[in-house]
Write a protein that holds these residues in place. Structure first.
Motif, PDB file in Angstrom:
ATOM      1  N   ILE A  45      46.545  44.759  37.217  1.00  0.00           N
ATOM      2  CA  ILE A  45      46.830  44.390  35.839  1.00  0.00           C
ATOM      3  C   ILE A  45      47.124  42.896  35.781  1.00  0.00           C
ATOM      4  CG2 ILE A  45      48.297  44.772  33.828  1.00  0.00           C
ATOM      5  CD1 ILE A  45      46.534  47.176  34.607  1.00  0.00           C
ATOM      6  N   ILE A  46      46.375  42.200  34.931  1.00  0.00           N
ATOM      7  CA  ILE A  46      46.547  40.760  34.753  1.00  0.00           C
ATOM      8  C   ILE A  46      46.785  40.495  33.267  1.00  0.00           C
ATOM      9  CG2 ILE A  46      45.434  38.499  34.933  1.00  0.00           C
ATOM     10  CD1 ILE A  46      43.891  39.595  37.341  1.00  0.00           C
ATOM     11  N   ASN A  47      47.974  40.002  32.957  1.00  0.00           N
ATOM     12  CA  ASN A  47      48.322  39.719  31.550  1.00  0.00           C
ATOM     13  C   ASN A  47      48.005  40.894  30.630  1.00  0.00           C
ATOM     14  OD1 ASN A  47      49.026  37.262  32.596  1.00  0.00           O
ATOM     15  ND2 ASN A  47      47.641  36.043  31.340  1.00  0.00           N
ATOM     16  N   GLU A  48      48.393  42.062  31.076  1.00  0.00           N
ATOM     17  CA  GLU A  48      48.295  43.317  30.316  1.00  0.00           C
ATOM     18  C   GLU A  48      46.900  43.936  30.314  1.00  0.00           C
ATOM     19  OE1 GLU A  48      49.934  42.924  26.404  1.00  0.00           O
ATOM     20  OE2 GLU A  48      51.650  41.742  27.092  1.00  0.00           O
ATOM     21  N   TYR A  49      45.924  43.293  30.968  1.00  0.00           N
ATOM     22  CA  TYR A  49      44.568  43.845  30.997  1.00  0.00           C
ATOM     23  C   TYR A  49      44.197  44.242  32.422  1.00  0.00           C
ATOM     24  CZ  TYR A  49      44.135  41.976  26.284  1.00  0.00           C
ATOM     25  OH  TYR A  49      44.322  41.697  24.958  1.00  0.00           O
ATOM     26  N   GLU A  50      43.433  45.320  32.542  1.00  0.00           N
ATOM     27  CA  GLU A  50      43.082  45.874  33.845  1.00  0.00           C
ATOM     28  C   GLU A  50      41.825  45.226  34.414  1.00  0.00           C
ATOM     29  OE1 GLU A  50      42.191  50.261  35.882  1.00  0.00           O
ATOM     30  OE2 GLU A  50      42.548  50.085  33.729  1.00  0.00           O
ATOM     31  N   VAL A  51      41.820  45.059  35.732  1.00  0.00           N
ATOM     32  CA  VAL A  51      40.583  44.715  36.434  1.00  0.00           C
ATOM     33  C   VAL A  51      39.801  46.006  36.618  1.00  0.00           C
ATOM     34  CG1 VAL A  51      39.568  43.783  38.542  1.00  0.00           C
ATOM     35  CG2 VAL A  51      41.627  42.723  37.572  1.00  0.00           C
ATOM     36  N   LEU A  52      38.627  46.069  36.007  1.00  0.00           N
ATOM     37  CA  LEU A  52      37.857  47.313  35.912  1.00  0.00           C
ATOM     38  C   LEU A  52      36.889  47.509  37.060  1.00  0.00           C
ATOM     39  CD1 LEU A  52      37.077  47.013  32.102  1.00  0.00           C
ATOM     40  CD2 LEU A  52      38.885  48.370  33.180  1.00  0.00           C
ATOM     41  N   GLY A  53      36.705  46.477  37.875  1.00  0.00           N
ATOM     42  CA  GLY A  53      35.777  46.597  38.996  1.00  0.00           C
ATOM     43  C   GLY A  53      35.194  45.247  39.357  1.00  0.00           C
ATOM     44  N   ASN A  54      34.088  45.301  40.105  1.00  0.00           N
ATOM     45  CA  ASN A  54      33.425  44.080  40.563  1.00  0.00           C
ATOM     46  C   ASN A  54      32.059  43.939  39.900  1.00  0.00           C
ATOM     47  OD1 ASN A  54      31.819  45.946  41.905  1.00  0.00           O
ATOM     48  ND2 ASN A  54      32.830  45.629  43.872  1.00  0.00           N
ATOM     49  N   LEU A  55      31.269  43.017  40.403  1.00  0.00           N
ATOM     50  CA  LEU A  55      29.963  42.769  39.784  1.00  0.00           C
ATOM     51  C   LEU A  55      29.065  43.999  39.858  1.00  0.00           C
ATOM     52  CD1 LEU A  55      27.957  39.508  39.886  1.00  0.00           C
ATOM     53  CD2 LEU A  55      26.775  41.637  40.408  1.00  0.00           C
ATOM     54  N   ALA A  56      29.101  44.711  40.967  1.00  0.00           N
ATOM     55  CA  ALA A  56      28.291  45.930  41.089  1.00  0.00           C
ATOM     56  C   ALA A  56      28.702  46.966  40.056  1.00  0.00           C
ATOM     57  CB  ALA A  56      28.413  46.487  42.505  1.00  0.00           C
ATOM     58  N   ASP A  57      30.003  47.084  39.824  1.00  0.00           N
ATOM     59  CA  ASP A  57      30.483  48.025  38.797  1.00  0.00           C
ATOM     60  C   ASP A  57      29.995  47.614  37.414  1.00  0.00           C
ATOM     61  OD1 ASP A  57      32.040  49.688  40.545  1.00  0.00           O
ATOM     62  OD2 ASP A  57      33.547  48.097  40.616  1.00  0.00           O
ATOM     63  N   LEU A  58      29.994  46.312  37.136  1.00  0.00           N
ATOM     64  CA  LEU A  58      29.525  45.835  35.838  1.00  0.00           C
ATOM     65  C   LEU A  58      28.042  46.098  35.663  1.00  0.00           C
ATOM     66  CD1 LEU A  58      30.300  44.436  33.211  1.00  0.00           C
ATOM     67  CD2 LEU A  58      30.027  42.237  34.364  1.00  0.00           C
ATOM     68  N   ASN A  59      27.282  45.956  36.736  1.00  0.00           N
ATOM     69  CA  ASN A  59      25.854  46.268  36.660  1.00  0.00           C
ATOM     70  C   ASN A  59      25.589  47.747  36.437  1.00  0.00           C
ATOM     71  OD1 ASN A  59      24.483  43.808  36.789  1.00  0.00           O
ATOM     72  ND2 ASN A  59      24.614  43.706  39.019  1.00  0.00           N
ATOM     73  N   ALA A  60      26.569  48.587  36.742  1.00  0.00           N
ATOM     74  CA  ALA A  60      26.400  50.045  36.586  1.00  0.00           C
ATOM     75  C   ALA A  60      26.938  50.577  35.269  1.00  0.00           C
ATOM     76  CB  ALA A  60      27.086  50.757  37.753  1.00  0.00           C
ATOM     77  N   VAL A  61      27.536  49.737  34.465  1.00  0.00           N
ATOM     78  CA  VAL A  61      28.126  50.175  33.194  1.00  0.00           C
ATOM     79  C   VAL A  61      27.038  50.704  32.264  1.00  0.00           C
ATOM     80  CG1 VAL A  61      29.166  49.275  31.067  1.00  0.00           C
ATOM     81  CG2 VAL A  61      30.174  48.728  33.277  1.00  0.00           C
ATOM     82  N   THR A  62      27.346  51.783  31.552  1.00  0.00           N
ATOM     83  CA  THR A  62      26.436  52.299  30.537  1.00  0.00           C
ATOM     84  C   THR A  62      27.002  51.979  29.156  1.00  0.00           C
ATOM     85  OG1 THR A  62      27.538  54.453  30.582  1.00  0.00           O
ATOM     86  CG2 THR A  62      25.635  54.162  32.029  1.00  0.00           C
ATOM     87  N   GLY A  63      26.105  51.801  28.215  1.00  0.00           N
ATOM     88  CA  GLY A  63      26.515  51.425  26.869  1.00  0.00           C
ATOM     89  C   GLY A  63      26.543  49.912  26.719  1.00  0.00           C
ATOM     90  N   ASP A  64      26.382  49.482  25.491  1.00  0.00           N
ATOM     91  CA  ASP A  64      26.307  48.044  25.223  1.00  0.00           C
ATOM     92  C   ASP A  64      27.672  47.388  25.384  1.00  0.00           C
ATOM     93  OD1 ASP A  64      23.630  48.321  24.630  1.00  0.00           O
ATOM     94  OD2 ASP A  64      23.970  48.570  22.481  1.00  0.00           O
ATOM     95  N   ILE A  65      27.717  46.325  26.187  1.00  0.00           N
ATOM     96  CA  ILE A  65      28.959  45.579  26.413  1.00  0.00           C
ATOM     97  C   ILE A  65      28.642  44.088  26.413  1.00  0.00           C
ATOM     98  CG2 ILE A  65      30.807  45.040  28.059  1.00  0.00           C
ATOM     99  CD1 ILE A  65      30.755  47.877  28.980  1.00  0.00           C
ATOM    100  N   SER A  66      29.446  43.336  25.704  1.00  0.00           N
ATOM    101  CA  SER A  66      29.366  41.883  25.782  1.00  0.00           C
ATOM    102  C   SER A  66      30.208  41.403  26.961  1.00  0.00           C
ATOM    103  CB  SER A  66      29.880  41.255  24.485  1.00  0.00           C
ATOM    104  OG  SER A  66      29.045  41.593  23.399  1.00  0.00           O
TER     105      SER A  66
END
Length: 213
Positions: A45-66
């Motif tokens: 947790i950094i300034n109340e927001y979670e680290v959701l993963g790494n670059l590989a995790d971001l490449n695997a995300v489904t759904g539109d994300i900015s």
């Protein structure tokens, strides 16, 4: 609201999170998801927001994300963008509500323009450009893709800054000169003459002290 995540959970990433919160305070636009970072453990947790993963995790995300790529170094930012292959990712322009812009200013995807910047008229801002706090950009300037300007940089009229240039805090670039691609300009430098590509320039006036890849 559109969903947005930040790649880069370091100091500039925290500042970009602040930027998005201030955009939302002016006009609610973004649902902030959290951070992605290759060097910070998932779940941190950094300034109340979670680290959701790494670059590989971001490449695997489904759904539109900015995604805001909050990396100050031009080369590292370029490398990260080249590795983001998820077609559902988009890269919005993020601009603080108090930024002053004149007519005929174009700003391309992924650019991040923080508080107190001034962009006058007939300016081109390329993809994934960073203008950190309190920079000024004069008429007819061209800032190509992946250029980075640290706080309080002054860019005079008619300046052309080629791809990937990094300009340190408080540097000044005088009128009608060109800075070659991937050159680095040191903090506090005064650039009075054009600089070649792939060099490092420091001092007042700025001089080329070395070449690099």
């Amino acid at each position: 609201m559109k969903k947005i995540a930040i790649f880069g959970a370091g100091g500039f990433g925290k500042e970009v999170m602040m930027l998005i919160e201030q955009i939302n305070a002016s006009k609610l636009q973004w649902q902030i998801l959290g951070f992605y970072d290759d060097g910070v453990e998932k779940g941190t947790i950094i300034n109340e927001y979670e680290v959701l993963g790494n670059l590989a995790d971001l490449n695997a995300v489904t759904g539109d994300i900015s995604v805001a790529v909050a990396i100050g170094d031009s080369q590292i930012r370029f490398d990260i963008i080249s590795r983001l292959s998820n077609p559902q990712l988009s890269y919005p322009v993020l601009m603080h509500p108090n930024v002053l812009t004149g007519k005929y200013v174009t700003i391309e995807e992924g650019a991040i323009i923080t508080a107190n910047n001034i962009l006058t008229v007939n300016i081109e801002v390329g993809k994934f450009v960073i203008l950190n706090l309190t920079c000024t950009v004069g008429h007819d300037a061209i800032l190509e893709d992946f250029t980075s300007f640290m706080p309080s940089v002054n860019i005079s009229g008619g300046v052309v800054v080629r791809e990937g240039v990094y300009v340190g805090t408080g540097a000044q670039i005088l009128n009608n000169i060109e800075i070659g691609a991937w050159t680095k300009v040191g903090a506090g430098a005064v650039v009075k003459e054009s600089l070649p590509a792939h060099c490092t320039a420091v001092g007042v006036p700025a001089i080329n002290v070395k070449y690099h890849e």
